[in-house]
Design a protein around this motif. Sequence first.
Motif, mmCIF file in Angstrom:
data_model
loop_
_atom_site.group_PDB
_atom_site.id
_atom_site.type_symbol
_atom_site.label_atom_id
_atom_site.label_comp_id
_atom_site.label_asym_id
_atom_site.label_seq_id
_atom_site.Cartn_x
_atom_site.Cartn_y
_atom_site.Cartn_z
ATOM 1 N N LYS A 81 0.856 -1.187 0.000
ATOM 2 C CA LYS A 81 0.000 0.000 0.000
ATOM 3 C C LYS A 81 0.887 1.230 0.000
ATOM 4 O O LYS A 81 1.868 1.301 0.733
ATOM 5 C CB LYS A 81 -0.846 0.041 1.275
ATOM 6 C CG LYS A 81 -2.123 -0.695 1.217
ATOM 7 C CD LYS A 81 -2.928 -0.324 2.446
ATOM 8 C CE LYS A 81 -4.093 -1.241 2.651
ATOM 9 N NZ LYS A 81 -4.809 -0.892 3.881
ATOM 10 N N LEU A 82 0.511 2.204 -0.817
ATOM 11 C CA LEU A 82 1.187 3.493 -0.830
ATOM 12 C C LEU A 82 0.236 4.516 -0.216
ATOM 13 O O LEU A 82 -0.874 4.709 -0.710
ATOM 14 C CB LEU A 82 1.540 3.902 -2.264
ATOM 15 C CG LEU A 82 2.480 2.994 -3.014
ATOM 16 C CD1 LEU A 82 2.540 3.395 -4.478
ATOM 17 C CD2 LEU A 82 3.854 3.017 -2.409
ATOM 18 N N ARG A 83 0.640 5.146 0.883
ATOM 19 C CA ARG A 83 -0.222 6.110 1.566
ATOM 20 C C ARG A 83 0.293 7.529 1.334
ATOM 21 O O ARG A 83 1.487 7.781 1.339
ATOM 22 C CB ARG A 83 -0.271 5.819 3.057
ATOM 23 C CG ARG A 83 -1.233 6.743 3.790
ATOM 24 C CD ARG A 83 -1.529 6.318 5.196
ATOM 25 N NE ARG A 83 -2.081 4.984 5.314
ATOM 26 C CZ ARG A 83 -3.376 4.692 5.225
ATOM 27 N NH1 ARG A 83 -4.245 5.639 4.989
ATOM 28 N NH2 ARG A 83 -3.785 3.464 5.384
ATOM 29 N N SER A 84 -0.627 8.460 1.145
ATOM 30 C CA SER A 84 -0.296 9.859 0.871
ATOM 31 C C SER A 84 0.399 10.508 2.066
ATOM 32 O O SER A 84 0.003 10.304 3.217
ATOM 33 C CB SER A 84 -1.575 10.628 0.553
ATOM 34 O OG SER A 84 -1.310 11.998 0.426
ATOM 35 N N THR A 85 1.414 11.323 1.775
ATOM 36 C CA THR A 85 2.099 12.064 2.837
ATOM 37 C C THR A 85 1.360 13.353 3.180
ATOM 38 O O THR A 85 1.735 14.041 4.116
ATOM 39 C CB THR A 85 3.536 12.403 2.417
ATOM 40 O OG1 THR A 85 3.495 13.148 1.200
ATOM 41 C CG2 THR A 85 4.360 11.153 2.229
ATOM 42 N N ALA A 86 0.305 13.685 2.423
ATOM 43 C CA ALA A 86 -0.467 14.898 2.689
ATOM 44 C C ALA A 86 -1.432 14.718 3.861
ATOM 45 O O ALA A 86 -2.059 15.674 4.298
ATOM 46 C CB ALA A 86 -1.243 15.312 1.439
ATOM 47 N N GLY A 87 -1.583 13.494 4.352
ATOM 48 C CA GLY A 87 -2.450 13.261 5.494
ATOM 49 C C GLY A 87 -3.914 13.115 5.157
ATOM 50 O O GLY A 87 -4.758 13.212 6.043
ATOM 51 N N THR A 88 -4.245 12.857 3.894
ATOM 52 C CA THR A 88 -5.643 12.740 3.492
ATOM 53 C C THR A 88 -6.163 11.322 3.643
ATOM 54 O O THR A 88 -7.370 11.103 3.570
ATOM 55 C CB THR A 88 -5.817 13.167 2.023
ATOM 56 O OG1 THR A 88 -4.992 12.340 1.209
ATOM 57 C CG2 THR A 88 -5.447 14.612 1.821
ATOM 58 N N GLY A 89 -5.276 10.353 3.803
ATOM 59 C CA GLY A 89 -5.704 8.969 3.934
ATOM 60 C C GLY A 89 -5.856 8.248 2.606
ATOM 61 O O GLY A 89 -6.270 7.095 2.567
ATOM 62 N N THR A 90 -5.534 8.900 1.506
ATOM 63 C CA THR A 90 -5.622 8.282 0.182
ATOM 64 C C THR A 90 -4.536 7.226 0.029
ATOM 65 O O THR A 90 -3.396 7.444 0.437
ATOM 66 C CB THR A 90 -5.451 9.346 -0.921
ATOM 67 O OG1 THR A 90 -6.415 10.363 -0.709
ATOM 68 C CG2 THR A 90 -5.641 8.744 -2.293
ATOM 69 N N THR A 91 -4.900 6.078 -0.561
ATOM 70 C CA THR A 91 -3.930 5.015 -0.770
ATOM 71 C C THR A 91 -3.998 4.503 -2.199
ATOM 72 O O THR A 91 -5.032 4.572 -2.851
ATOM 73 C CB THR A 91 -4.169 3.825 0.180
ATOM 74 O OG1 THR A 91 -5.477 3.316 -0.056
ATOM 75 C CG2 THR A 91 -4.013 4.202 1.629
ATOM 76 N N TYR A 92 -2.870 4.019 -2.674
ATOM 77 C CA TYR A 92 -2.776 3.270 -3.921
ATOM 78 C C TYR A 92 -2.264 1.884 -3.558
ATOM 79 O O TYR A 92 -1.515 1.735 -2.587
ATOM 80 C CB TYR A 92 -1.768 3.902 -4.882
ATOM 81 C CG TYR A 92 -2.269 5.107 -5.635
ATOM 82 C CD1 TYR A 92 -2.913 4.965 -6.851
ATOM 83 C CD2 TYR A 92 -2.068 6.392 -5.149
ATOM 84 C CE1 TYR A 92 -3.360 6.056 -7.562
ATOM 85 C CE2 TYR A 92 -2.508 7.494 -5.840
ATOM 86 C CZ TYR A 92 -3.150 7.320 -7.056
ATOM 87 O OH TYR A 92 -3.589 8.407 -7.747
ATOM 88 N N VAL A 93 -2.661 0.871 -4.322
ATOM 89 C CA VAL A 93 -2.186 -0.495 -4.098
ATOM 90 C C VAL A 93 -1.410 -0.922 -5.332
ATOM 91 O O VAL A 93 -1.864 -0.733 -6.459
ATOM 92 C CB VAL A 93 -3.368 -1.457 -3.844
ATOM 93 C CG1 VAL A 93 -2.878 -2.882 -3.670
ATOM 94 C CG2 VAL A 93 -4.137 -1.013 -2.625
ATOM 95 N N THR A 94 -0.212 -1.480 -5.127
ATOM 96 C CA THR A 94 0.626 -1.905 -6.236
ATOM 97 C C THR A 94 1.482 -3.086 -5.797
ATOM 98 O O THR A 94 1.410 -3.517 -4.648
ATOM 99 C CB THR A 94 1.502 -0.735 -6.734
ATOM 100 O OG1 THR A 94 2.184 -1.142 -7.908
ATOM 101 C CG2 THR A 94 2.505 -0.309 -5.685
#
Length: 54
Positions: free
Chosen positions: A11-24
């Motif tokens: 999982k890739l989590r955003s450093t902006a603190g929004t909780g958005t993730t990408y899966v790769t």
Amino acid sequence: MARNDVRPVIKLRSTAGTGTTYVTRKNRRNTPDRLVLRKYDPKIRRHVEFREER
């Protein structure tokens, strides 16, 4: 089950603190360190760094 050993799902989590993730998937042999990619965060509508979380 060699497929999960060499190329695990991460999982890739955003450093902006929004909780958005990408899966790769990533290759552990080529990139043993944590992955950092610059991707689009739709909640703040801009590109930010996404870091691998374990």
